[in-house]
Enzyme design. Structure first.
Site, mmCIF file in Angstrom:
data_model
loop_
_atom_site.group_PDB
_atom_site.id
_atom_site.type_symbol
_atom_site.label_atom_id
_atom_site.label_comp_id
_atom_site.label_asym_id
_atom_site.label_seq_id
_atom_site.Cartn_x
_atom_site.Cartn_y
_atom_site.Cartn_z
ATOM 1 N N HIS A 20 0.832 -1.193 0.000
ATOM 2 C CA HIS A 20 0.000 0.000 0.000
ATOM 3 C C HIS A 20 0.870 1.248 0.000
ATOM 4 O O HIS A 20 1.882 1.312 0.698
ATOM 5 C CB HIS A 20 -0.913 0.019 1.242
ATOM 6 C CG HIS A 20 -1.916 -1.096 1.236
ATOM 7 N ND1 HIS A 20 -2.211 -1.821 0.120
ATOM 8 C CD2 HIS A 20 -2.682 -1.602 2.223
ATOM 9 C CE1 HIS A 20 -3.133 -2.719 0.409
ATOM 10 N NE2 HIS A 20 -3.434 -2.622 1.687
ATOM 11 N N LYS A 24 -14.293 3.673 6.871
ATOM 12 C CA LYS A 24 -14.659 4.741 5.930
ATOM 13 C C LYS A 24 -16.163 4.784 5.708
ATOM 14 O O LYS A 24 -16.746 5.853 5.516
ATOM 15 C CB LYS A 24 -13.925 4.536 4.600
ATOM 16 C CG LYS A 24 -14.170 5.646 3.577
ATOM 17 C CD LYS A 24 -13.110 5.658 2.497
ATOM 18 C CE LYS A 24 -13.231 4.460 1.589
ATOM 19 N NZ LYS A 24 -14.374 4.602 0.643
#
Length: 876
Positions: free
Chosen positions: A152, A545
């Site tokens: 990532h 999120k």
């Protein structure tokens, strides 16, 4: 209104800083100042100092006058000067972080000499288990820790800069030696000047976005730097504590309690550049490093194992194996026999080293797999032990055995990940049997062919797990098996398909979905094998999120608890794979405390967790700190395995579970009202440097899964990264204040929340992470960025929730400032904050110009992004 930004005087902070750390920071910052003058002139240093003093004054008295002073200084810089000022602050952070890292090492060494075990160490866990009457050997034997390094894009520093900082760290360690002669000290300081000059003159912004294979090679640096050599040290410590006589007997556990996996080169979710060819290349690179490491270790141990056959007679079994090796490598074998007469044990290891080299270059005489090498090493150990040389059998040779068991010939298990929507699309096309398959289907099939080729070359453990992100139903898993069968006609091919549950809705349905997954014939056959493990991955990033940090954490806890009970009832050994991010809004925070806060019964299959970006480099960049990190996880695993800990966990959930769920529901409503508000996405783009982060070449993977501007397609990493850059840190705390406020007004009030924090490790770990987010956020800077984003109503709502959360978190945690009970962490944040403020104001000043197309302003913003990340010690 709560005091949301505690005033911190520079003098007070300096007094709190330990003298050795203060000395290192002063040394490095002084040399940096000299380098700035040498290369850029005195006026740059004066500009840096002017801005530094102004931001410190603003910290002491956060009023409009001091804020205007900072803004006036920032406006006086053109883009070229601003870039140099930003680079100066960024270099300072990198050096200050390094000094703190060295001081942590220094403190670990000092504490290791004390009368009591270091807190959160393996030895401390052993003491606790002995007092509880637990079988320590059994507990150690059951340990299974599996860190997973991912690609990532959260490491904002270039690899060149990382390597320069590693060299500077080695020099700082040398200069710390009290008996260093003056001439050598002078030489070290000269080298520090040279390396810090390199740090200053190295462009902090990459010219090009790294490729997936660049990221593979960067990850290999961690294995080369620390992980490969560290593994046997941790195993040795565990063996020492498990039973007396380590080094004179076989180890107290089979296998290796630590193994690594990696997604680097295998994670193709939303990443078109990760192809089957890239996955093959990633596996080959990992194998090359594993074989080089094993070969070097075998040669080193062989040189030391100089015992003569007349003193330590070799076993007939060992002699037969030597004869076989000489047949396989006739020229090398004859030469080694000539050079090493009457030293059979040394000869055997030397032959092993040559066969490893042949395996690496794929020439005649190589091994078919690590199992053959392991059998030879075990035969070597038996020969030494039988001859009365047990210490030689279970000393350095045992270290090599552990390395073979942990790393095989592949180094780290390469895992493949793909989005469920891609799998469903490929599966539908496969059923239609098209004459010309699409690129989606062809690449899906090629991926399984690559996995099969990797297994043939390096063994099944090298690449057999396929993770399905956003798993919604069992068909997502079944489709993977059908695609694999269509691609690979090989009964030896092994495939473990892992569901990844990410949204709250999917987490709530996890038991139902898993109950149907285990009835899929291919899954049922695999689980029928001895020792089989059913792995389930939990996504912390996207759940937070979509639902907010409090709701996501409770949903993840409940899902684990229910899945653990389901697995126990069905007699399935279950392993949770925790998809934690580095930042607090993505499940980050201290791993050992997270382990202790896990639901009862959820660790029976071991502990597997992602580690990425700056988290991986900070944890494994320095050997002592890497060992400390692994020991802390092992400590938590050992403690959490005790019946008493599990019973306490059951009681806490029974006592506080309904309250936690109530808080989660309130916080989710608050969160959804914010992110579903009309105009929120444009507000987010304006309030943060999200667009600039998307364009930064800090990782190979796109910041969005699709090219739409929909919030669902924004990856959680840049989402968290962007909010951190704006100093709002919204994903780490928003919604918590509203939930706490309602709970305080209800039955039990504040006392019930405080009781939950004192007694429940899950909640206290969560609350500490929220405090960390609040400490890294900044009310003054955040207000500036939010009010400039174009929607006063949204800005006011966020600031109001910040104040509410700050006030109530302090009251629940019973502290007067964030992390007051963690003075070392708090000190580090407070020391950096004025300098981070300088970069934040520079970023805000040049962001509009960058978006208007000014390339130089864009460079300023890019450098401030890197600098703020270094100052906050966090990206995504």
């Amino acid at each position: 209104m709560a005091q949301t930004r505690p005033a911190t005087s520079e003098t007070a902070s300096a007094v709190e800083m330990p003298a050795p750390l203060r000395r290192d920071v002063r040394l490095l910052s002084t040399i940096l100042g000299r380098v700035l003058v040498e290369t850029e002139g005195q006026d740059l240093l004066e500009d840096v100092e002017r801005l530094r003093r102004a931001t410190i004054a603003l910290r002491r008295q956060p009023n409009a006058v001091h804020r205007a002073t900072v803004q006036r200084i920032v406006r006086s810089f053109d883009a070229d000067r601003a870039e140099r000022v930003a680079r100066s602050f960024t270099c300072y952070f990198q050096l200050a972080n390094l000094a703190e890292e060295r001081h942590r090492v220094r403190e670990l060494v000092a504490r290791s000499h004390g009368p009591e075990p270091i807190a959160e160490s393996v030895e401390a866990a052993a003491d606790e288990l002995r007092r509880a009457g637990e079988d320590l050997r059994e507990a150690v034997a059951g340990l299974e820790i599996l860190p997973v390094l991912t690609a990532h894009p959260t490491e904002a520093r270039r690899r060149t800069i990382l390597e320069t900082l590693w060299r500077i760290g080695e020099l700082v360690a040398r200069i710390d030696q009290p008996q260093l002669p003056p001439a050598e000290r002078e030489a070290v300081e000269r080298r520090l000047h040279e390396e810090i000059t390199l740090l200053w003159r190295t462009d902090p912004v990459r010219a090009h976005r790294p490729t997936p294979l660049d990221e593979v090679r960067a990850t290999m640096a961690l294995f080369d730097q620390t992980i490969f050599r560290l593994l046997p040290e941790v195993c040795r410590e565990l063996d020492r504590l498990a039973a007396p006589g380590t080094g004179t007997r076989p180890p107290a556990f089979d296998g290796s309690p630590l193994r690594w996996a990696t997604w680097v080169g295998g994670d193709r979710d939303g990443h078109p550049e990760v192809t089957a060819g890239v996955t093959l290349q990633a596996a080959r690179i990992g194998a090359e490093h594993a074989l080089l490491g094993l070969e070097a270790a075998a040669r080193r141990i062989a040189r030391a194992l100089s015992v003569a056959d007349r003193d330590v007679p070799p076993s007939p079994e060992l002699l037969r194996r030597i004869d076989r090796d000489v047949e396989i490598l006739p020229r090398v074998g004859a030469e080694l026999r000539r050079k090493l007469p009457g030293m059979s044990h040394r000869l055997k290891l030397a032959l092993c080293a040559h066969r490893l080299a042949a395996t690496r270059v794929r020439s005649a005489g190589g091994w078919d797999g690590p199992r053959e090498l392991l059998e030879d090493l075990l035969a070597l150990q038996r020969s030494l032990e039988t001859a009365g040389a047990a210490r030689l059998a279970f000393g350095e040779v045992q270290h090599l055995v552990w390395q073979v068991k942990a790393f095989g010939f592949h180094l780290a298990e390469l895992e493949v990940r793909q989005h469920s929507s891609v799998i469903r699309e490929a599966g539908r096309e496969l059923r239609r049997k098209p004459a010309e398959p699409s690129r989606t289907l062809e690449e899906a099939l090629d991926t399984f062919r690559a996995m099969a080729e990797i297994q043939r070359a390096y063994g099944p453990e090298a690449c057999r797990r396929y993770i399905v992100s956003f798993t919604h139903d069992p068909e997502d898993i079944a489709a993977v098996s059908r695609l694999a069968r269509a691609a690979v006609d090989d009964r030896q091919f092994e495939l473990d398909v892992v569901p990844l549950f990410e949204s709250r809705a999917d987490l709530e349905r996890a038991v139902e979905v898993c109950d149907r997954i285990v009835e899929i014939p291919s899954v049922r056959r695999r689980l029928a094998r001895p020792g089989a493990v059913f792995e389930v991955m939990l996504g912390y990033s996207d759940s937070a999120k979509s639902s907010g940090v409090l709701c996501a954490n409770v949903a993840l806890f409940r899902a684990q608890l229910e899945l653990a009970r389901w697995a126990e009832a069905r007699g399935i050994r279950l392993r949770f794979f925790h998809g934690r991010g580095g930042a607090l809004g993505r499940g980050g925070g201290p791993t050992n405390r997270a382990v202790l806060g896990q639901p009862p019964g959820s660790l029976r299959g071991g502990f597997k967790v992602t580690e990425q970006g700056e988290v991986a480099f900070s944890r494994y960049g320095e050997p002592s700190l890497a060992r400390r990190h692994l020991e802390q996880i092992a400590h938590a695993m050992l403690v959490a395995s005790t019946p008493r800990h599990r019973a306490d966990g059951e009681r806490c959930w029974s006592t506080f579970g309904s309250l936690a769920q109530h808080l989660a529901d309130i916080s989710e409503r608050k969160w959804r009202l914010l992110i579903e508000r009309p105009g929120f996405l444009p507000f987010f783009d304006n309030a943060t440097p999200m667009r600039e982060i998307e364009g930064l070449p800090i990782g190979s993977r796109p910041a969005r899964r699709l090219t739409s501007r929909d919030l669902d397609d924004v990856r959680a990493i840049p989402w968290v990264f962007a909010w951190g850059q704006s100093r709002v840190a919204l994903p780490g705390w928003y919604g918590v204040g509203t939930a706490f406020e309602e709970a305080v007004a209800g039955p039990g009030g504040l006392g019930r929340l405080r009781d939950m924090n004192r007694r429940w490790p899950f909640f206290s770990s969560f609350l500490e992470n929220v405090q960390m987010s609040l400490a890294k956020a900044d009310r003054v800077v955040a207000q500036s960025t939010l009010e400039a984003a174009g929607d006063d109503s949204i800005a006011a709502d966020i600031l109001d929730e910040f104040d509410r959360t700050f006030d109530l978190v302090m009251r629940v945690a019973e502290v007067d400032a964030p992390l007051a009970h963690r003075p070392v962490r708090r000190r580090g944040i407070e020391l950096r904050n004025p300098y981070v403020d300088a970069l934040s104001f520079l970023q805000a000043r040049f962001l509009p110009d960058a978006r208007a197309g000014d390339e130089q302003a864009g460079r300023v913003v890019a450098i401030t992004v890197s600098g703020v990340a270094a100052g906050l010690q966090s990206t995504g």
